[in-house]
Design a protein around this motif. Structure first.
Motif, PDB file in Angstrom:
ATOM      1  N   ARG A   1       0.837  -1.213   0.000  1.00 39.20           N
ATOM      2  CA  ARG A   1       0.000   0.000   0.000  1.00 39.20           C
ATOM      3  C   ARG A   1       0.869   1.260   0.000  1.00 39.20           C
ATOM      4  NH1 ARG A   1      -3.203  -3.513   3.031  1.00 39.20           N
ATOM      5  NH2 ARG A   1      -2.229  -2.920   5.005  1.00 39.20           N
ATOM      6  N   ALA A   2       1.957   1.233   0.776  1.00 38.12           N
ATOM      7  CA  ALA A   2       2.851   2.390   0.836  1.00 38.12           C
ATOM      8  C   ALA A   2       3.520   2.633  -0.516  1.00 38.12           C
ATOM      9  CB  ALA A   2       3.901   2.191   1.929  1.00 38.12           C
ATOM     10  N   LEU A   3       3.919   1.572  -1.197  1.00 36.93           N
ATOM     11  CA  LEU A   3       4.532   1.730  -2.514  1.00 36.93           C
ATOM     12  C   LEU A   3       3.537   2.308  -3.513  1.00 36.93           C
ATOM     13  CD1 LEU A   3       6.638  -1.532  -2.709  1.00 36.93           C
ATOM     14  CD2 LEU A   3       7.525   0.810  -2.665  1.00 36.93           C
ATOM     15  N   ASP A   4       2.295   1.876  -3.417  1.00 34.51           N
ATOM     16  CA  ASP A   4       1.268   2.422  -4.308  1.00 34.51           C
ATOM     17  C   ASP A   4       1.094   3.919  -4.093  1.00 34.51           C
ATOM     18  OD1 ASP A   4       0.643   0.046  -5.595  1.00 34.51           O
ATOM     19  OD2 ASP A   4      -1.005  -0.444  -4.234  1.00 34.51           O
ATOM     20  N   ARG A   5       1.138   4.346  -2.853  1.00 34.95           N
ATOM     21  CA  ARG A   5       0.862   5.745  -2.544  1.00 34.95           C
ATOM     22  C   ARG A   5       2.110   6.621  -2.515  1.00 34.95           C
ATOM     23  NH1 ARG A   5      -2.561   8.322   2.436  1.00 34.95           N
ATOM     24  NH2 ARG A   5      -2.378  10.441   1.690  1.00 34.95           N
ATOM     25  N   TYR A   6       3.201   6.116  -1.961  1.00 35.32           N
ATOM     26  CA  TYR A   6       4.382   6.945  -1.711  1.00 35.32           C
ATOM     27  C   TYR A   6       5.605   6.550  -2.534  1.00 35.32           C
ATOM     28  CZ  TYR A   6       1.781   8.139   2.513  1.00 35.32           C
ATOM     29  OH  TYR A   6       0.817   8.542   3.387  1.00 35.32           O
ATOM     30  N   GLY A   7       5.545   5.439  -3.218  1.00 33.86           N
ATOM     31  CA  GLY A   7       6.721   4.964  -3.938  1.00 33.86           C
ATOM     32  C   GLY A   7       7.010   5.768  -5.191  1.00 33.86           C
ATOM     33  N   PHE A   8       8.169   5.534  -5.733  1.00 37.55           N
ATOM     34  CA  PHE A   8       8.528   6.113  -7.014  1.00 37.55           C
ATOM     35  C   PHE A   8       7.751   5.372  -8.096  1.00 37.55           C
ATOM     36  CE2 PHE A   8      12.202   6.925  -4.288  1.00 37.55           C
ATOM     37  CZ  PHE A   8      12.415   8.268  -4.516  1.00 37.55           C
ATOM     38  N   PRO A   9       7.550   5.990  -9.256  1.00 37.94           N
ATOM     39  CA  PRO A   9       6.830   5.303 -10.335  1.00 37.94           C
ATOM     40  C   PRO A   9       7.478   3.958 -10.665  1.00 37.94           C
ATOM     41  CG  PRO A   9       7.094   7.623 -10.859  1.00 37.94           C
ATOM     42  CD  PRO A   9       7.912   7.367  -9.619  1.00 37.94           C
ATOM     43  N   GLY A  10       6.661   2.930 -10.723  1.00 34.52           N
ATOM     44  CA  GLY A  10       7.145   1.591 -11.057  1.00 34.52           C
ATOM     45  C   GLY A  10       7.653   0.782  -9.882  1.00 34.52           C
ATOM     46  N   ASP A  11       7.757   1.395  -8.704  1.00 40.61           N
ATOM     47  CA  ASP A  11       8.279   0.673  -7.540  1.00 40.61           C
ATOM     48  C   ASP A  11       7.451  -0.555  -7.188  1.00 40.61           C
ATOM     49  OD1 ASP A  11      10.540   2.148  -7.065  1.00 40.61           O
ATOM     50  OD2 ASP A  11       9.795   3.128  -5.252  1.00 40.61           O
ATOM     51  N   ARG A  12       6.136  -0.424  -7.202  1.00 40.34           N
ATOM     52  CA  ARG A  12       5.291  -1.555  -6.791  1.00 40.34           C
ATOM     53  C   ARG A  12       5.514  -2.745  -7.715  1.00 40.34           C
ATOM     54  NH1 ARG A  12       0.114  -2.900  -4.458  1.00 40.34           N
ATOM     55  NH2 ARG A  12       0.104  -5.160  -4.612  1.00 40.34           N
ATOM     56  N   GLU A  13       5.563  -2.508  -9.008  1.00 44.83           N
ATOM     57  CA  GLU A  13       5.754  -3.586  -9.974  1.00 44.83           C
ATOM     58  C   GLU A  13       7.128  -4.227  -9.821  1.00 44.83           C
ATOM     59  OE1 GLU A  13       4.655  -0.473 -10.698  1.00 44.83           O
ATOM     60  OE2 GLU A  13       2.563  -0.932 -11.149  1.00 44.83           O
ATOM     61  N   LYS A  14       8.145  -3.379  -9.643  1.00 49.24           N
ATOM     62  CA  LYS A  14       9.503  -3.897  -9.452  1.00 49.24           C
ATOM     63  C   LYS A  14       9.594  -4.703  -8.164  1.00 49.24           C
ATOM     64  CE  LYS A  14      11.630  -0.002 -11.831  1.00 49.24           C
ATOM     65  NZ  LYS A  14      12.395   1.240 -11.637  1.00 49.24           N
ATOM     66  N   PHE A  15       8.956  -4.192  -7.100  1.00 48.90           N
ATOM     67  CA  PHE A  15       8.950  -4.901  -5.823  1.00 48.90           C
ATOM     68  C   PHE A  15       8.349  -6.290  -5.984  1.00 48.90           C
ATOM     69  CE2 PHE A  15       6.296  -6.062  -2.119  1.00 48.90           C
ATOM     70  CZ  PHE A  15       7.311  -6.339  -1.215  1.00 48.90           C
ATOM     71  N   GLU A  16       7.190  -6.371  -6.620  1.00 50.93           N
ATOM     72  CA  GLU A  16       6.520  -7.664  -6.786  1.00 50.93           C
ATOM     73  C   GLU A  16       7.390  -8.637  -7.572  1.00 50.93           C
ATOM     74  OE1 GLU A  16       3.987  -8.551  -5.116  1.00 50.93           O
ATOM     75  OE2 GLU A  16       3.108  -6.639  -4.533  1.00 50.93           O
ATOM     76  N   ALA A  17       8.032  -8.154  -8.628  1.00 52.54           N
ATOM     77  CA  ALA A  17       8.884  -9.023  -9.439  1.00 52.54           C
ATOM     78  C   ALA A  17      10.113  -9.489  -8.648  1.00 52.54           C
ATOM     79  CB  ALA A  17       9.320  -8.289 -10.705  1.00 52.54           C
ATOM     80  N   GLU A  18      10.760  -8.568  -7.943  1.00 52.74           N
ATOM     81  CA  GLU A  18      11.948  -8.930  -7.167  1.00 52.74           C
ATOM     82  C   GLU A  18      11.599  -9.845  -6.002  1.00 52.74           C
ATOM     83  OE1 GLU A  18      14.575  -5.684  -6.143  1.00 52.74           O
ATOM     84  OE2 GLU A  18      14.116  -4.687  -8.040  1.00 52.74           O
TER      85      GLU A  18
ATOM     86  N   ARG B   1      13.175  -5.113   2.940  1.00 52.69           N
ATOM     87  CA  ARG B   1      13.906  -4.028   3.609  1.00 52.69           C
ATOM     88  C   ARG B   1      14.295  -2.935   2.629  1.00 52.69           C
ATOM     89  NH1 ARG B   1      16.302  -8.436   6.275  1.00 52.69           N
ATOM     90  NH2 ARG B   1      18.106  -8.321   4.907  1.00 52.69           N
ATOM     91  N   ALA B   2      14.749  -3.313   1.435  1.00 56.80           N
ATOM     92  CA  ALA B   2      15.183  -2.324   0.443  1.00 56.80           C
ATOM     93  C   ALA B   2      14.026  -1.428   0.009  1.00 56.80           C
ATOM     94  CB  ALA B   2      15.788  -3.037  -0.769  1.00 56.80           C
ATOM     95  N   TYR B   3      12.877  -2.010  -0.233  1.00 58.56           N
ATOM     96  CA  TYR B   3      11.742  -1.199  -0.681  1.00 58.56           C
ATOM     97  C   TYR B   3      11.130  -0.399   0.463  1.00 58.56           C
ATOM     98  CZ  TYR B   3      11.999  -2.657  -5.458  1.00 58.56           C
ATOM     99  OH  TYR B   3      12.429  -2.827  -6.745  1.00 58.56           O
ATOM    100  N   ARG B   4      11.187  -0.923   1.670  1.00 60.74           N
ATOM    101  CA  ARG B   4      10.743  -0.134   2.828  1.00 60.74           C
ATOM    102  C   ARG B   4      11.623   1.105   2.951  1.00 60.74           C
ATOM    103  NH1 ARG B   4      11.298  -3.403   7.884  1.00 60.74           N
ATOM    104  NH2 ARG B   4      13.432  -2.733   7.640  1.00 60.74           N
ATOM    105  N   HIS B   5      12.904   0.930   2.704  1.00 57.42           N
ATOM    106  CA  HIS B   5      13.837   2.055   2.742  1.00 57.42           C
ATOM    107  C   HIS B   5      13.510   3.074   1.646  1.00 57.42           C
ATOM    108  CE1 HIS B   5      17.563   4.119   3.674  1.00 57.42           C
ATOM    109  NE2 HIS B   5      17.891   4.082   2.403  1.00 57.42           N
TER     110      HIS B   5
END
Length: 91
Positions: free
Chosen positions: A25-42, A63-67
């Motif tokens: 949810r945080a990546l959807d709202r506060y992440g950089f563009p494409g972060d959520r998709e990259k997170f899911e793939a990684e 941890r990396a994406y939370r950062h």
């Protein structure tokens, strides 16, 4: 009316991230563009490559994406990134 920072990054509330779903949810709202998709793939790749008794690789991805969310929520860091980008482009 007060002046807004030139860099355009205002202070945002830091979201509480206690679970992977919170992070999503945080990546959807506060992440950089494409972060959520990259997170899911990684995350998927890390889980797939992990031994069944050791998910350290998946934990490292979380941890990396939370950062990244924390970085995005720091106006000081975002201003520094914008300044560095401007200096690098010769503007």
């Amino acid at each position: 009316m007060s002046a807004q920072p030139e860099h355009g990054w205002g202070a945002m509330p830091v979201p509480e991230i206690r679970t992977v779903d919170d992070l999503r949810r945080a990546l959807d709202r506060y992440g950089f563009p494409g972060d959520r998709e990259k997170f899911e793939a990684e995350l998927s790749a890390a889980i797939g490559e992990s031994p069944t008794n050791d998910f350290e690789g998946a934990a490292a991805v979380v941890r990396a994406y939370r950062h990244r969310v924390r970085i995005r929520n720091s106006s000081d860091i975002m201003a520094a990134l914008e300044d560095a980008r401007s200096e690098g482009s010769g503007q």
